[in-house]
Design an enzyme around this catalytic site. Structure first.
Site, PDB file in Angstrom:
ATOM      1  N   ASP A   1      24.457  36.140  67.089  1.00  0.00           N
ATOM      2  CA  ASP A   1      23.035  35.834  67.002  1.00  0.00           C
ATOM      3  C   ASP A   1      22.645  35.851  65.536  1.00  0.00           C
ATOM      4  O   ASP A   1      23.303  36.498  64.709  1.00  0.00           O
ATOM      5  CB  ASP A   1      22.212  36.868  67.780  1.00  0.00           C
ATOM      6  CG  ASP A   1      20.732  36.521  67.792  1.00  0.00           C
ATOM      7  OD1 ASP A   1      20.382  35.443  68.286  1.00  0.00           O
ATOM      8  OD2 ASP A   1      19.927  37.333  67.290  1.00  0.00           O
TER       9      ASP A   1
ATOM     10  N   GLU B   1      19.143  35.825  62.635  1.00  0.00           N
ATOM     11  CA  GLU B   1      17.718  35.898  62.340  1.00  0.00           C
ATOM     12  C   GLU B   1      17.481  35.064  61.087  1.00  0.00           C
ATOM     13  O   GLU B   1      18.360  34.984  60.216  1.00  0.00           O
ATOM     14  CB  GLU B   1      17.259  37.342  62.128  1.00  0.00           C
ATOM     15  CG  GLU B   1      17.460  38.247  63.336  1.00  0.00           C
ATOM     16  CD  GLU B   1      16.697  37.805  64.587  1.00  0.00           C
ATOM     17  OE1 GLU B   1      15.687  37.077  64.442  1.00  0.00           O
ATOM     18  OE2 GLU B   1      17.117  38.160  65.689  1.00  0.00           O
TER      19      GLU B   1
ATOM     20  N   GLU C   1       4.974  35.206  59.841  1.00  0.00           N
ATOM     21  CA  GLU C   1       5.265  35.022  61.273  1.00  0.00           C
ATOM     22  C   GLU C   1       6.727  35.310  61.595  1.00  0.00           C
ATOM     23  O   GLU C   1       7.056  35.816  62.669  1.00  0.00           O
ATOM     24  CB  GLU C   1       4.890  33.615  61.732  1.00  0.00           C
ATOM     25  CG  GLU C   1       5.513  32.474  60.968  1.00  0.00           C
ATOM     26  CD  GLU C   1       4.693  32.029  59.768  1.00  0.00           C
ATOM     27  OE1 GLU C   1       4.833  30.839  59.381  1.00  0.00           O
ATOM     28  OE2 GLU C   1       3.908  32.839  59.237  1.00  0.00           O
TER      29      GLU C   1
ATOM     30  N   HIS D   1      13.386  41.707  67.353  1.00  0.00           N
ATOM     31  CA  HIS D   1      14.644  40.970  67.370  1.00  0.00           C
ATOM     32  C   HIS D   1      15.551  41.523  66.267  1.00  0.00           C
ATOM     33  O   HIS D   1      15.101  41.828  65.166  1.00  0.00           O
ATOM     34  CB  HIS D   1      14.411  39.480  67.110  1.00  0.00           C
ATOM     35  CG  HIS D   1      13.768  38.782  68.267  1.00  0.00           C
ATOM     36  ND1 HIS D   1      14.320  37.664  68.856  1.00  0.00           N
ATOM     37  CD2 HIS D   1      12.632  39.044  68.951  1.00  0.00           C
ATOM     38  CE1 HIS D   1      13.528  37.258  69.849  1.00  0.00           C
ATOM     39  NE2 HIS D   1      12.500  38.082  69.917  1.00  0.00           N
TER      40      HIS D   1
ATOM     41  N   ASP E   1      20.757  41.950  69.543  1.00  0.00           N
ATOM     42  CA  ASP E   1      20.641  40.835  70.486  1.00  0.00           C
ATOM     43  C   ASP E   1      22.013  40.309  70.900  1.00  0.00           C
ATOM     44  O   ASP E   1      22.205  39.883  72.044  1.00  0.00           O
ATOM     45  CB  ASP E   1      19.812  39.708  69.868  1.00  0.00           C
ATOM     46  CG  ASP E   1      18.323  40.048  69.833  1.00  0.00           C
ATOM     47  OD1 ASP E   1      17.960  41.156  70.278  1.00  0.00           O
ATOM     48  OD2 ASP E   1      17.537  39.217  69.358  1.00  0.00           O
TER      49      ASP E   1
END
Length: 226
Positions: free
Chosen positions: A7, A9, A52, A150, A155
């Site tokens: 995963d 980010e 965000e 997250h 994850d």
């Protein structure tokens, strides 16, 4: 079979518009069992962190400022993933960022032939259902209470459990290999060396027939007399 669950980010949604990877987490699995080997890294994206995006993963510009650039750990990452299949949730997104970073470094991109998308698998198994990682964890009873934001490695760990369930749970042995099928065929083959014995006599005796006839006479309006 060796597989890598991973995963990422990022600073945003589109590497073509300058968004960068800031974290990657990889879990090694062999025959769909986690081996305990992982690869985890944070990266300095060399750009600002939109509010965000930070709200999603909690990685600030200040936290990432002293982290290595992707190029500094690319060789280590490539050595870890080797040529194994790469499993991710909405894998096109993660592959897009991984290959964008590879391109920036002047390295060969990772072939999408190696890509396994758990969203696509889940859509086939559970049509019409919610397919987010959270939703699948709930469906399969996987504890995610420690997931407040997250995180790539966290994850990936959750996804590894989801992936096992999507592939049929721990009953991996039911996916029969060719040699196993041969064993079963052998077991089910009719034996020709058995000694078959004739059936034992089981006709009713005269006394039993008389007792049955007497019982029939006691029945009132039996169905066969209508």
């Amino acid at each position: 079979m060796r597989e890598i669950i991973f995963d990422t980010e990022t600073t945003g949604l589109d590497p073509q518009r300058g968004d960068r990877m800031v974290e990657i987490g990889c879990i090694e699995m062999v025959n769909r069992v986690a081996t305990g080997r992982t690869f985890h890294a944070y990266f300095n994206p060399e750009r600002n962190m939109p509010a965000e995006a930070e709200a999603v993963h909690g990685l600030s510009e200040a936290f990432l400022a002293d982290k290595p650039k992707f190029a500094e750990r690319a060789a280590e990452l490539i050595a870890f993933i080797e040529d194994s299949p790469l499993i991710a949730h909405n894998a096109g997104f993660d592959f897009g960022f991984l290959n964008a970073e590879m391109t920036i470094c002047g390295l060969d991109i990772v072939s999408r032939d190696r890509m396994v998308d758990t969203v696509a698998i889940a859509r086939t198994r559970h049509p019409g259902a919610k397919l987010s990682l959270d939703a699948l964890c709930t469906r399969y009873g996987i504890d995610r209470s420690h997931r407040t934001k997250h995180g790539a490695l966290l994850d990936a760990e959750l996804l590894a459990q989801v992936y096992v369930e999507l592939r049929g749970g721990r009953q991996i042995g039911l996916e029969l290999a060719a040699d196993r099928r041969k064993e079963i065929v052998t077991v089910m083959t009719v034996r020709t060396d058995r000694v078959f014995r004739p059936a034992r006599p089981h006709a009713a005796s005269e006394a039993e027939l008389a007792a049955h006839a007497e019982f029939i006479q006691t029945l009132k309006a039996p169905l066969w007399s209508t």
